[in-house]
Design a protein around this motif. Sequence first.
Motif, mmCIF file in Angstrom:
data_model
loop_
_atom_site.group_PDB
_atom_site.id
_atom_site.type_symbol
_atom_site.label_atom_id
_atom_site.label_comp_id
_atom_site.label_asym_id
_atom_site.label_seq_id
_atom_site.Cartn_x
_atom_site.Cartn_y
_atom_site.Cartn_z
ATOM 1 N N HIS A 120 2.750 1.576 -5.280
ATOM 2 C CA HIS A 120 2.471 2.922 -4.771
ATOM 3 C C HIS A 120 1.616 2.867 -3.508
ATOM 4 C CE1 HIS A 120 3.518 5.695 -8.400
ATOM 5 N NE2 HIS A 120 4.419 4.759 -8.202
ATOM 6 N N ALA A 121 0.970 1.733 -3.256
ATOM 7 C CA ALA A 121 0.169 1.583 -2.039
ATOM 8 C C ALA A 121 1.049 1.353 -0.808
ATOM 9 C CB ALA A 121 -0.813 0.425 -2.203
ATOM 10 N N GLU A 122 2.306 0.970 -1.017
ATOM 11 C CA GLU A 122 3.182 0.683 0.120
ATOM 12 C C GLU A 122 3.414 1.921 0.988
ATOM 13 O OE1 GLU A 122 6.401 -2.571 -0.966
ATOM 14 O OE2 GLU A 122 6.265 -1.063 -2.544
ATOM 15 N N ALA A 123 3.630 3.061 0.359
ATOM 16 C CA ALA A 123 3.881 4.280 1.126
ATOM 17 C C ALA A 123 2.643 4.685 1.918
ATOM 18 C CB ALA A 123 4.306 5.409 0.194
ATOM 19 N N LEU A 124 1.473 4.512 1.326
ATOM 20 C CA LEU A 124 0.225 4.789 2.044
ATOM 21 C C LEU A 124 0.112 3.885 3.269
ATOM 22 C CD1 LEU A 124 -2.616 5.954 2.395
ATOM 23 C CD2 LEU A 124 -3.413 4.377 0.613
ATOM 24 N N TYR A 125 0.421 2.617 3.099
ATOM 25 C CA TYR A 125 0.378 1.677 4.224
ATOM 26 C C TYR A 125 1.360 2.083 5.313
ATOM 27 C CZ TYR A 125 0.756 -2.754 6.782
ATOM 28 O OH TYR A 125 0.790 -3.720 7.765
ATOM 29 N N ALA A 126 2.569 2.494 4.911
ATOM 30 C CA ALA A 126 3.592 2.866 5.892
ATOM 31 C C ALA A 126 3.128 4.012 6.777
ATOM 32 C CB ALA A 126 4.892 3.237 5.181
ATOM 33 N N THR A 127 2.386 4.965 6.206
ATOM 34 C CA THR A 127 1.876 6.083 7.008
ATOM 35 C C THR A 127 0.709 5.657 7.883
ATOM 36 O OG1 THR A 127 2.608 7.756 5.419
ATOM 37 C CG2 THR A 127 0.823 8.371 6.899
ATOM 38 N N LEU A 128 -0.269 4.956 7.303
ATOM 39 C CA LEU A 128 -1.466 4.603 8.057
ATOM 40 C C LEU A 128 -1.161 3.620 9.178
ATOM 41 C CD1 LEU A 128 -4.315 4.258 5.399
ATOM 42 C CD2 LEU A 128 -3.503 6.273 6.627
ATOM 43 N N VAL A 129 -0.174 2.751 8.982
ATOM 44 C CA VAL A 129 0.099 1.736 10.003
ATOM 45 C C VAL A 129 0.617 2.363 11.291
ATOM 46 C CG1 VAL A 129 2.524 1.176 9.524
ATOM 47 C CG2 VAL A 129 0.942 -0.643 10.198
ATOM 48 N N THR A 130 1.199 3.560 11.194
ATOM 49 C CA THR A 130 1.673 4.248 12.399
ATOM 50 C C THR A 130 0.738 5.371 12.830
ATOM 51 O OG1 THR A 130 3.049 5.691 11.020
ATOM 52 C CG2 THR A 130 4.092 3.732 11.942
ATOM 53 N N ALA A 131 -0.044 5.924 11.902
ATOM 54 C CA ALA A 131 -0.883 7.071 12.232
ATOM 55 C C ALA A 131 -2.251 6.672 12.766
ATOM 56 C CB ALA A 131 -1.059 7.963 10.999
ATOM 57 N N LEU A 132 -2.693 5.458 12.480
ATOM 58 C CA LEU A 132 -4.009 5.021 12.925
ATOM 59 C C LEU A 132 -3.919 4.181 14.190
ATOM 60 C CD1 LEU A 132 -5.719 4.010 9.548
ATOM 61 C CD2 LEU A 132 -6.084 6.081 10.889
#
Length: 365
Positions: A120-132
């Motif tokens: 479930h952490a993968e989706a969080l990573y996918a967003t933060l890696v492009t948003a930060l």
Amino acid sequence: LAVALAHLTYVGIERPLQRRVAARIGARAPQLRDLRPFAISLVAVACAALLIVRANGVPARYVAGVRDEVAVLRAADRALVDAAQQASVRCVPEAQTRQGSWCFRRDHAPPRIAILGDSHAEALYATLVTALPRDAGPLLVGRPGCAPTLLPTVAEADSPEARNRARCHRAVRLALDLIEREPTVHTVLLASRGAFQVTGTAFGHETGLPILPVRSDAARPDTARLVALWVEGMARTIARLQATGRRVILVVDHPELGFDPRSCVTGRPLGLRSVRTPCAIPRAALDARTAGYRAAIDELARRIPGLERYDTVEPLCDARWCRAYVDGALLYHDDDHLSRAGADRVFTPLARRLHGEMAQVASRH
């Protein structure tokens, strides 16, 4: 219908062609030029198929104003979440990758934010890696199927369950070691499938049953012990991170669907099944499913005063429903994992908040 059409093509096309070719060739051996009519036909079919695939199907098959179901499904494909990891740099020893542990980072720049958790952490990573910003990270560590709980040493045993517990134990310790070796990491997000971990049960269609919590096997799990172990393990993880000066944010897990989100999309006007409407689970079902999980979080907060939490339910739920299809997009790619659209909907506010806080710190320095 398929059998009838097959018979008609056999009688009306295949047999006449065979007789025609046999009469043309006669007794001589077949030549390559004799295959030209068949080759031309195959090329024509292949070209038509390619055009249909490129167009996501024949547009005329959709009623005017109806969404393109194929495009909706493609936009919810798991590959869009996995792409964030595929574009990242692995940062865990090869021996550990073979055991299923992971460590991904955007590039070799020192990360400032780490994510520790299960799949479930993968989706969080996918967003933060492009948003930060690039210099913020993030760093993803953990192992699929393993809660980020630090428990006392787990002994190996000759059973699949015990071996999996031992693997998770090693993976969490490895992840914490990796975070501690990154002096620039100041914030750690803990993300995992909490409701499953504290109940030991599957949910909804995973067992072929209605959208209700269900037993995963014949023996009912000892939920009281599971909750106690989860609280103790999470408290140990948070304490170890805080002891090294890290800020910890517990990501309260998003709702599980308990059904396949593809059932919300028909794919063709003459489908043999009806479209699921609404594409959602009742809020009451979510509340019943997560009652123990929420109680465990409250107990954890009592043990760790000031525990920071980020709740993912509000972007997905209202008072009646927790929806999986919003604004023309599926928010899940399976029964409990967010799609890229769902991850962005849920975690973009968190990314903005973290970015704003880092900008304030940078301005003070």
